[in-house]
Design an enzyme around this catalytic site. Structure first.
Site, PDB file in Angstrom:
ATOM      1  CG  ASP A  13      19.085   4.960  -9.076  1.00  0.00           C
ATOM      2  OD1 ASP A  13      20.169   4.755  -9.725  1.00  0.00           O
ATOM      3  OD2 ASP A  13      19.169   6.238  -8.698  1.00  0.00           O
ATOM      4  CE  LYS A  16      20.988   3.993 -16.559  1.00  0.00           C
ATOM      5  NZ  LYS A  16      19.993   4.863 -15.570  1.00  0.00           N
ATOM      6  N   GLY A  17      19.383  -1.225 -16.506  1.00  0.00           N
ATOM      7  CA  GLY A  17      19.453  -2.269 -16.885  1.00  0.00           C
ATOM      8  C   GLY A  17      18.633  -3.466 -17.654  1.00  0.00           C
ATOM      9  N   GLY A  40      24.782   1.222 -10.597  1.00  0.00           N
ATOM     10  CA  GLY A  40      24.193   0.227 -10.444  1.00  0.00           C
ATOM     11  C   GLY A  40      23.434  -0.746 -10.956  1.00  0.00           C
ATOM     12  CG  HIS A  41      23.299  -1.721 -14.780  1.00  0.00           C
ATOM     13  ND1 HIS A  41      22.261  -0.862 -14.441  1.00  0.00           N
ATOM     14  CD2 HIS A  41      24.467  -1.801 -15.098  1.00  0.00           C
ATOM     15  CE1 HIS A  41      22.895  -0.232 -15.815  1.00  0.00           C
ATOM     16  NE2 HIS A  41      24.425  -0.902 -15.677  1.00  0.00           N
ATOM     17  CD  GLN A 240      26.611   7.020 -14.086  1.00  0.00           C
ATOM     18  OE1 GLN A 240      26.947   7.743 -14.710  1.00  0.00           O
ATOM     19  NE2 GLN A 240      26.417   6.713 -12.937  1.00  0.00           N
ATOM     20  CB  THR A 255      28.009  11.641 -12.713  1.00  0.00           C
ATOM     21  OG1 THR A 255      28.962  10.533 -12.500  1.00  0.00           O
ATOM     22  CG2 THR A 255      27.762  11.463 -14.476  1.00  0.00           C
TER      23      THR A 255
HETATM   24  P1  IMP Z   1      29.432  10.548  -9.101  1.00  0.00           P
HETATM   25  O1  IMP Z   1      29.233   9.718 -10.383  1.00  0.00           O
HETATM   26  O2  IMP Z   1      30.119   9.430  -8.135  1.00  0.00           O
HETATM   27  O3  IMP Z   1      30.633  11.271  -9.625  1.00  0.00           O
HETATM   28  O4  IMP Z   1      28.761  11.247  -8.263  1.00  0.00           O
HETATM   29  C1  IMP Z   1      27.917  12.555  -8.646  1.00  0.00           C
HETATM   30  C2  IMP Z   1      25.925  12.232  -8.814  1.00  0.00           C
HETATM   31  O5  IMP Z   1      25.571  11.569  -9.206  1.00  0.00           O
HETATM   32  C3  IMP Z   1      25.836  12.118  -6.725  1.00  0.00           C
HETATM   33  O6  IMP Z   1      24.749  12.661  -6.712  1.00  0.00           O
HETATM   34  C4  IMP Z   1      25.501  10.542  -6.753  1.00  0.00           C
HETATM   35  O7  IMP Z   1      24.432  10.440  -5.999  1.00  0.00           O
HETATM   36  C5  IMP Z   1      24.736  10.271  -8.798  1.00  0.00           C
HETATM   37  N1  IMP Z   1      25.081   9.655  -9.392  1.00  0.00           N
HETATM   38  C6  IMP Z   1      25.902   8.643  -9.923  1.00  0.00           C
HETATM   39  N2  IMP Z   1      26.287   7.734  -9.985  1.00  0.00           N
HETATM   40  C7  IMP Z   1      24.155   7.377  -9.576  1.00  0.00           C
HETATM   41  C8  IMP Z   1      23.642   6.501 -10.456  1.00  0.00           C
HETATM   42  O8  IMP Z   1      24.141   5.353 -11.101  1.00  0.00           O
HETATM   43  N3  IMP Z   1      22.352   6.751 -10.317  1.00  0.00           N
HETATM   44  C9  IMP Z   1      21.724   7.941  -9.422  1.00  0.00           C
HETATM   45  N4  IMP Z   1      22.898   8.776  -8.874  1.00  0.00           N
HETATM   46  C10 IMP Z   1      24.113   8.783  -9.635  1.00  0.00           C
END
Ligand code: IMP
Length: 444
Positions: A13, A16-17, A40-41, A240, A255
């Site tokens: 977050d 980056k987008g 999410g961008h 991420q 992740t």
């Molecule tokens: P997963 O990627 O859904 O398996 O989640 C694993 C961890 O990565 C969790 O703490 C999520 O909140 C975090 N996470 C996954 N994608 C994002 C992102 O785009 N931004 C911030 N945190 C993320």
């Protein structure tokens, strides 16, 4: 070899987008190389807000290839919804390409991910419940289903059958535990995903997705080679960030992919010498969603200030993000992991009005040891206390600044302190969400 990688240097977050969108001007392709619709961008263009989860931010540039690389896990239902949303907004998807080797997120992946998060499993990571971890697990187990399988009914059916078979035991266990938990009154019924998985309906649904996605499916590695070999710029856009990296992040609170620059090669099918620039994106403070260690986290009015002014709620799940001061120990680690050549700092405007800006420059362990580097042992990280340097804040709003000379001296001092500390120039600073709300910083 004009390959440029853009990666997050914190816990995601970072914005980056927006930076990808900005640096994409002279690129011919923008390629995502890992993650899925957990990302999410948000991009603001001409006052319009666009939100993407799977499609690379580059889609707003009609003259560039927009590529979902082999390292991404694709939920085809979500992808088709995004394509439909773009169509409605009159944005062309003609240049979208999806790797035939990318793995698919299946309904049982979402089910298993959600079940784990509802503590039907052992540990809650705070995942996005999009099925990311189980999809990557199946890929490693070699029971994953790939985008190319959507184009062959017989193979698709066979593979779904095999994958379902291997999930039956877990799903049966889930039903038993679900009944037990329900008896205990928690969690409530509607939080639990439907655990009825039926081979026929899954196959039919995925065949229909395949039919609609077919025009976009391609050999995307070959596409990247053609662009790079012709000397055209290709941007590899990470999702991420470094501290969520499966190998180098705060495991297990990470992740299930590798969001660091090195993974761009694997996730897109190019070689390390195709990359000649790595941009790290750093937010002017730190946020994290989900569980896991976060040494500089705040629980006071300053974190409220950051949340409110920075609109720190997740693009994907809407969850409130945890907020804290900028952690330079962690940033130095991320800079080295990615060997970033430049940094872009986002959301500096959020900090306007704070009297003092703190940056963590070292940690102290529970036993009193001074730690200059990010500790390699997770138990130490869980118990460190950050030590800060105080820098003077800047009072005036900076959202209208467009040139370095417009920025308050204290803001420039903050930027310089950080770039000197981590040894990498901060070349660009974001002062608001808009496409034009940036200030380029000259070296020296
Ligand atoms: P997963 O990627 O859904 O398996 O989640 C694993 C961890 O990565 C969790 O703490 C999520 O909140 C975090 N996470 C996954 N994608 C994002 C992102 O785009 N931004 C911030 N945190 C993320």
């Amino acid at each position: 070899m004009p390959g440029l990688v853009i990666v997050g240097t914190q816990w995601g977050d970072e914005g980056k987008g927006k930076i990808t969108d900005l640096l994409a001007g002279d690129a011919s392709a923008i390629v995502r190389f890992q993650g899925g619709n957990n990302a999410g961008h948000t991009i603001v263009r001409h006052g319009e807000e666009y939100k993407f989860h799977l499609i690379p931010s580059g889609i707003l540039h009609a003259d560039k290839y927009c590529v979902i690389g082999n390292g991404v896990v694709v939920d085809p239902k979500v992808l088709l919804e995004e394509i439909e949303g773009l169509r409605k907004a009159d944005i062309s998807t003609a240049n979208l390409r999806i790797s035939s080797n990318a793995h698919l997120i299946m309904p049982y992946h979402i089910l298993l991910d959600t079940a784990d998060e509802l503590k039907l499993g052992k540990l809650s990571i705070g995942t996005t419940r999009r099925g990311i971890g189980p999809a990557y697990a199946d890929k490693a187990l070699r029971v994953g289903i790939r985008v190319q399988d959507l184009l062959d009914e017989k193979i698709l059916r066979k593979k779904i059958m095999a994958a379902l078979e291997s999930k039956q035991q877990a799903i049966r266990m889930l039903s038993v535990r679900r009944r037990k938990l329900q008896k205990e009154g928690e969690p409530s019924d509607d939080e639990l995903p439907d655990d009825r998985l039926d081979l026929h309906s899954i196959t039919e649904a995925y065949l229909s997705y395949g039919h609609r996605l077919e025009p976009y499916i391609a050999d995307t590695a070959k596409l990247c080679w053609a662009e790079l070999d012709a000397g055209r710029k290709v941007i590899f856009e990470g999702a991420q960030a470094a501290l969520l990296d499966l190998d180098h992040g705060t495991y297990p609170f990470v992740t299930s992919s590798n969001p660091i620059a090195g993974a761009a090669c694997v996730g897109a099918g190019v070689g390390p010498t195709d990359i000649d620039e790595v941009w790290g994106i750093v937010k002017a403070y730190t946020t994290r969603v989900g569980s896991g260690p976060f040494p500089t986290e705040l629980h006071d009015e300053i974190s409220e200030y950051m949340t409110e002014r920075g609109h720190e709620f997740g693009t994907t799940t809407g969850r409130r993000r945890r907020c804290g001061w900028l952690d330079l120990v962690a940033l130095k680690y991320a800079v080295r992991l990615n060997r970033t050549s430049a940094l872009a700092m986002t959301k500096l405007d959020v900090l306007a009005g704070l009297e003092t800006l703190k940056v963590a420059v070292r940690y102290r362990s529970r036993e009193g040891a001074v730690l200059e580097d990010f500790p390699y042992h997770q138990s130490i990280l869980h118990n460190v206390t950050p030590e800060y340097v105080d820098l003077p804040g800047f009072g005036d709003e900076i959202t209208g600044c467009r040139d370095q000379k417009d920025l308050p001296a204290e803001a420039l001092d903050y930027i310089r302190f950080i770039s000197d500390f981590v040894g990498v120039p901060i070349a660009l600073v974001g002062v608001g969400p808009g496409h034009d709300q940036n200030v380029w910083i000259s070296a020296g």
